[in-house]
Design an enzyme around this catalytic site. Structure first.
Site, short mmCIF file in Angstrom:
data_model
loop_
_atom_site.label_atom_id
_atom_site.label_comp_id
_atom_site.label_asym_id
_atom_site.label_seq_id
_atom_site.Cartn_x
_atom_site.Cartn_y
_atom_site.Cartn_z
N SER A 94 0.68 -1.09 0.05
CA SER A 94 -0.04 0.19 0.06
C SER A 94 0.70 0.92 -0.26
O SER A 94 1.85 1.38 0.72
CB SER A 94 -1.16 0.27 1.48
OG SER A 94 -0.36 0.55 2.00
N LYS A 95 0.34 2.27 -0.57
CA LYS A 95 0.60 3.61 -0.95
C LYS A 95 1.65 3.57 0.71
O LYS A 95 2.11 4.37 1.03
CB LYS A 95 0.24 4.66 -1.65
CG LYS A 95 0.72 3.97 -2.81
CD LYS A 95 -0.25 5.21 -4.00
CE LYS A 95 -0.54 4.98 -4.98
NZ LYS A 95 -1.54 5.37 -6.09
N ARG A 96 0.13 3.90 1.54
CA ARG A 96 -0.09 4.32 2.77
C ARG A 96 1.12 4.24 3.76
O ARG A 96 1.46 4.98 4.35
CB ARG A 96 -1.41 4.05 2.89
CG ARG A 96 -2.08 6.06 3.20
CD ARG A 96 -3.54 5.75 3.45
NE ARG A 96 -4.34 5.18 2.17
CZ ARG A 96 -4.88 4.69 2.12
NH1 ARG A 96 -5.36 3.55 3.41
NH2 ARG A 96 -5.68 3.81 0.86
#
Ligand code: GLU
Length: 487
Positions: free
Chosen positions: A254-256
């Site tokens: 995930s980018k986050r």
């Protein structure tokens, strides 16, 4: 047969995440393998999600990765514009949406936000709106009257509730979905912009895209695209949906969670060609379990029909290994251009930086490993005299001290410090004394580096340090050992 044309169609919403890079790479490889064209199309219809500077990142990344596009915003070959917001201005999406309205495959919807909210249901923690086709029953006159009044509207796709829709994917095979699961999705939003779901179909058709490659999160929307192609009577592209990339814990990247973008990886000392090679293997394997492929070899060998549908694990340890292999085989000129900034960051003194870079070339996995391996050149670290004692080398404080003291005047008398002169000097000494090489070399290397492990041996280090600094470090070593032996 149609000329193969693929497109990388990023939304400019930030950094170029590794999953996007893999998509771009596979699109590039499919096109180039078939002698076709690779296009870049910027999908910026979701204006609320735009992040400034993203297009520059996309261009920089594609260029650094060697994925050169044949057509794109900067290279219009007659299919442009290649930026969706610019295409909106020509009214083309609206024109096609109206064509669908005419044929009954789409309809105007004037429902208010409040009414739509009343249609939402909760399922699995998600809020789902399944539009109830309320506006489909409006007569042509009612629609026209509403439009004439300037009532805000969207245009929705008209999907029958009964029956099924099927399409074939090159990776996942034939997929059939019940139409009852498909929402009458919005094609044109109230701001007049098309949704991604509509624009991608129109653009892929107008740009004569033959193969659409994207993450498998788009599989569930694809039946809606299939129905749009059918409504227009257009030929569908070959769909190539890619498996998920997971982390070592088998969770979606995930980018986050700070997951790497291409530029994060290059900042961490990975080189573009290794990143590209590694990404090619996330979902595809080459012949005979081979793992190292240049981009040209990938173009020759890549076969999208062999993409694996199970998730691929992004394994940083393997990427590190691969990066190390790339560094080892890299030609010196390119290697210096990449490595010297790291050498200069760690070593401020005026030593031959290329020689230092040479020392570590085969001993690092990423460029970021360089400073920690060579910082002793800059300054002799504080070290424990216990380091002179080495079981295998048969050294201890006493014989180390003796070697260093014996060698010091000989080294003082030597003018040129290089591998040949130093090895001749030390060989002469060990022969004379009848001792093993290690008894001279271990203390010497310890004294000039202050480290247990160094890239290169004593001669290479001393050649770089030069006579004065080498002698000073040896004298320090003698002082340290004398203090220890006396105490
Ligand atoms: N703009 C979409 C994205 O960035 C592209 C999906 C597609 O390739 O069709 O995810």
């Amino acid at each position: 047969m149609d000329k193969v044309r693929t497109r990388y169609a990023p939304s400019p919403t930030g950094k170029m995440h590794v999953g996007n890079l893999r998509t771009a790479l596979y699109e590039f490889l499919i096109a180039k393998h078939a002698g076709g064209d690779f296009l870049l199309r910027i999908e910026d219809t979701d204006q609320g999600r735009l992040v400034e500077g993203s297009v520059d990142i996309i261009n920089r990344t594609l260029e650094a990765a060697g994925l050169v596009h044949d057509e794109g915003p900067d290279k219009d070959k007659g299919y442009g514009p290649y930026v969706q917001s610019e295409r909106v201005k020509s009214g083309l999406y609206m024109k096609y949406a109206k064509q669908l309205v005419e044929s009954g495959a789409a309809y105007y919807c004037f429902c208010t936000k409040e009414r739509l909210e009343s249609l939402t249901t909760e399922a699995g923690g998600e809020t789902i709106t399944h539009y109830d086709k309320h506006c489909l029953s409006l007569s042509k006159e009612e629609v026209e009257a509403n439009l004439a009044k300037g009532m805000p509207f969207v245009i929705r796709q008209n999907i029958p509730r009964e029956g099924t829709t099927s399409f074939t994917d090159a990776v996942y095979g034939e997929i059939t979905i019940n139409n009852s699961e498909l929402d009458d999705q919005i094609l044109i939003k109230s701001d007049g912009f098309p949704t991604y779901n509509f624009a991608n179909v129109i653009d892929d058709h107008l740009m004569e895209i033959t193969h659409v490659v994207r993450g498998n999160e788009y599989i569930s929307s694809t039946p809606k695209y299939t129905r749009l192609y059918q409504a227009f009577g257009w030929k569908e592209p070959v769909y190539v949906h890619l498996p998920l990339i997971t982390n070592e814990d088998h969770q979606k990247l995930s980018k986050r969670c700070g997951h790497a973008s291409f530029e994060d990886l290059t900042d961490q000392g990975f080189v573009p060609e290794a990143i590209v090679n590694y990404m090619a293997l996330l979902g595809w394997s080459g012949p005979e379990n081979r793992e190292i492929f240049s981009l040209d070899e990938l173009i020759e060998l890549f076969d999208y029909t062999k993409i694996n549908k199970s998730p691929s694990v992004f394994d940083i340890v393997k990427l590190r290994w691969m990066n190390g292999e790339y560094l080892k085989m890299m030609d010196n000129e390119r290697y210096y251009s990449l490595a010297l900034p790291y050498v200069e960051q760690a070593v401020k003194k005026d030593y031959d930086k290329k020689k230092i870079a040479d020392l570590v070339k085969t001993r690092i996995e990423t460029l970021c490993d360089i400073p920690e391996k060579i910082d002793f050149f800059n300054e002799l670290p504080e070290y424990d005299p216990e380091m002179y004692t080495h079981k295998k080398m048969k050294t201890n404080s006493e014989n180390s001290l003796e070697s260093l003291k014996d060698l010091l005047p000989r080294l003082e008398a030597l003018d040129t410090y290089n591998n040949d002169t130093l090895s001749a000097l030390v060989s002469g000494y060990v022969e004379e004394k009848g001792i093993k090489n290690g008894i001279a070399l271990w203390p010497l290397r310890t004294a000039v580096s202050g480290k247990q492990m160094t890239p290169g041996g004593a001669y290479e280090i001393m050649e770089i340090l030069g006579k004065d600094e080498s002698l000073e470090r040896i004298r320090k070593g003698i002082a340290l050992l004398e203090a220890k032996v006396v105490s």
